[in-house]
Enzyme design. Structure first.
Site, mmCIF file in Angstrom:
data_model
loop_
_atom_site.group_PDB
_atom_site.id
_atom_site.type_symbol
_atom_site.label_atom_id
_atom_site.label_comp_id
_atom_site.label_asym_id
_atom_site.label_seq_id
_atom_site.Cartn_x
_atom_site.Cartn_y
_atom_site.Cartn_z
ATOM 1 N N TYR A 171 84.326 10.297 -20.698
ATOM 2 C CA TYR A 171 83.970 8.891 -20.924
ATOM 3 C C TYR A 171 82.652 8.600 -20.224
ATOM 4 O O TYR A 171 82.452 8.956 -19.064
ATOM 5 C CB TYR A 171 85.059 7.963 -20.370
ATOM 6 C CG TYR A 171 84.691 6.506 -20.514
ATOM 7 C CD1 TYR A 171 85.103 5.787 -21.636
ATOM 8 C CD2 TYR A 171 83.920 5.861 -19.557
ATOM 9 C CE1 TYR A 171 84.750 4.449 -21.793
ATOM 10 C CE2 TYR A 171 83.556 4.526 -19.718
ATOM 11 C CZ TYR A 171 83.973 3.825 -20.828
ATOM 12 O OH TYR A 171 83.609 2.514 -20.984
ATOM 13 N N GLU A 173 78.628 2.405 -24.986
ATOM 14 C CA GLU A 173 79.844 3.109 -24.584
ATOM 15 C C GLU A 173 80.043 4.351 -25.445
ATOM 16 O O GLU A 173 80.070 4.266 -26.668
ATOM 17 C CB GLU A 173 81.061 2.185 -24.731
ATOM 18 C CG GLU A 173 82.344 2.821 -24.206
ATOM 19 C CD GLU A 173 83.540 1.894 -24.344
ATOM 20 O OE1 GLU A 173 83.839 1.463 -25.480
ATOM 21 O OE2 GLU A 173 84.173 1.598 -23.314
#
Ligand code: ADP
Ligand code: MG
Length: 400
Positions: free
Chosen positions: A119, A207
């Site tokens: 992530y 993101e």
């Protein structure tokens, strides 16, 4: 403003960042050509909606046993079949709400050989007043869950705006993501480049979930969610073209035409307020008395009759609205001008639900008199408490 994954990836590709080859698909007939262009042997068909959690999402029309919104295909026939099944249907994910979102675009992408899913995001960290990286080895899943259950697995790294991403910063991110070898070399150039893209394009969020380490040891951007700072859009006319109005709430689009700060919500009490702070407290007090606001709406300090009318139209067009609360503090504005605007708007738009009006401030007596003397079915209120209780009661809510 948000954009689709395929648009975000095209933008990142322009910065030389590693993304897979892919082709957006708008009609089922385009699938085979796109598949041939990519060549296989593994394709991924990805729903393009402005919401995450697509992989685990479910199509409303296809039932609980059908596959989700991100699908692997091992042949061109499978690509064809999946595209035909997905396009036009409604995908429900953790982020779309129960109504889901219609999938009007797909992205056909080269399948990647995944070793690890990480992530990585860049955002504006309000606590430090800096742009910060958020990184975790636990990619591919809901980062909120990681933050709750294993917060020690999340690294937050604020970036000094003058220095930008230093080598030491990039190394910290590599360490946090446990990158070695080729992946580490990739990371040392990818992280500063992502930061550059973020700053240059005035993003508010970038993101990448997941950023992957492939079997060959290299990094790749496998998913990309980008939001831009609306206040900076005037600097990027090229980005404005990426806006997909189908993804936005119709009422919010209409409100933006009149420069009204409007956010659609799920409740049944429509609110028209001047000032963001007052609008927030109006929503709070509606909740306090047991009902839910249908929207946030700040008509602004200099609201004129035209704005008030537009606001009314937007509120009354929402089928969930069972009552309206107008809460105006006449500071710069005069209450009689507001009353006139409200009455005119009600006359023009018509009114089929109860309306409570609370006015306070300059020329309040004149304003109230106008409302009381009008032949419209308007309930006048003395203060915010009184107004909230009256509207909640009028919609059959839980007011005392
Ligand atoms: P979402 O976050 O909306 O579910 P993602 O793009 O993150 O959508 O895809 C979900 C999962 O599907 C990823 O975590 C990854 O495991 C897999 N996936 C996505 N794109 C590819 C690809 N090009 N090749 C292989 N697997 C993929
Ligand atoms: Mg994802």
């Amino acid at each position: 403003m948000n954009i689709h994954e395929y648009q975000a990836k095209a933008l990142l590709k322009d910065y030389g960042l590693p993304v897979a080859k892919g082709v957006p698909i708008f009609e089922a007939g385009e699938a085979r050509k796109a598949a041939e262009q990519l060549g296989g042997p593994l394709w991924v068909v990805k729903s393009q909606i402005h919401a995450g959690g697509r992989g685990k999402g479910k199509f409303k029309e296809l039932g609980p046993d059908a596959k989700g919104g991100v699908r692997l295909a091992f042949s061109m026939d499978e690509v064809d079949a999946n595209v035909a099944e997905m396009l036009g249907n409604t995908l429900v994910t953790k982020q779309t709400g129960p109504d889901g979102k219609q999938v009007n675009r797909l992205y056909l992408e080269d399948g990647a050989d995944i070793d690890r899913e990480l992530y990585l995001s860049i955002l504006v960290d309000r606590s430090t007043g800096k742009v910060a990286f958020v990184a975790s080895t636990e990619g591919g899943m809901d980062i909120e869950t990681v933050a709750e259950e294993t917060p020690e697995k999340i690294l937050t790294l604020p970036i000094d705006p003058e220095a930008g991403v230093t080598e030491a910063d990039a190394a910290k991110l590599c360490d946090g993501l446990k990158l070695g070898g080729a992946a580490r070399e990739d990371g040392m150039t990818i992280f500063p480049t992502l930061y550059k893209a973020f700053v240059e394009k005035d993003m508010s969020l970038l993101e990448i979930n997941p950023l992957i380490v492939m079997k060959d040891g290299h990094l790749r951007v496998l998913d990309a969610k980008v939001s831009f700072d609306n206040n900076a859009m005037f600097r990027h006319p090229d980005l404005a073209e990426l806006r997909d109005l189908l993804e936005e709430d119709e009422k919010e689009i209409e409100a933006s035409k009149y420069d009204l700060a409007y956010v659609a919500l799920d409740g049944n009490i429509g609110c028209m307020v001047n000032g963001a702070g007052l609008a927030m407290s109006t929503m709070d007090i509606i909740k306090l008395y047991g009902a839910e606001p249908a929207n946030f709406l700040d008509v602004g300090g200099g609201a004129n009759a035209e704005k008030v009318t537009a606001a009314f139209k937007i509120i009354t067009a929402d089928p969930n609205v069972k009552g309206i609360l107008v809460n105006i503090f006449g500071g710069i504005m005069r209450c009689d001008v507001i009353a006139e605007g409200v009455l005119r708007a009600v006359k023009e738009v018509g009114l089929s639900v109860p309306l409570v009006v609370r006015l306070e401030g300059t020329k309040v007596a004149e304003g109230k008199k106008m409302i009381d003397e009008s032949d419209l079915d308007v309930i006048s209120a003395d203060d915010l408490d009184d107004a909230a209780q009256k509207i909640v009661k009028a919609v059959g809510g839980a007011a005392a």
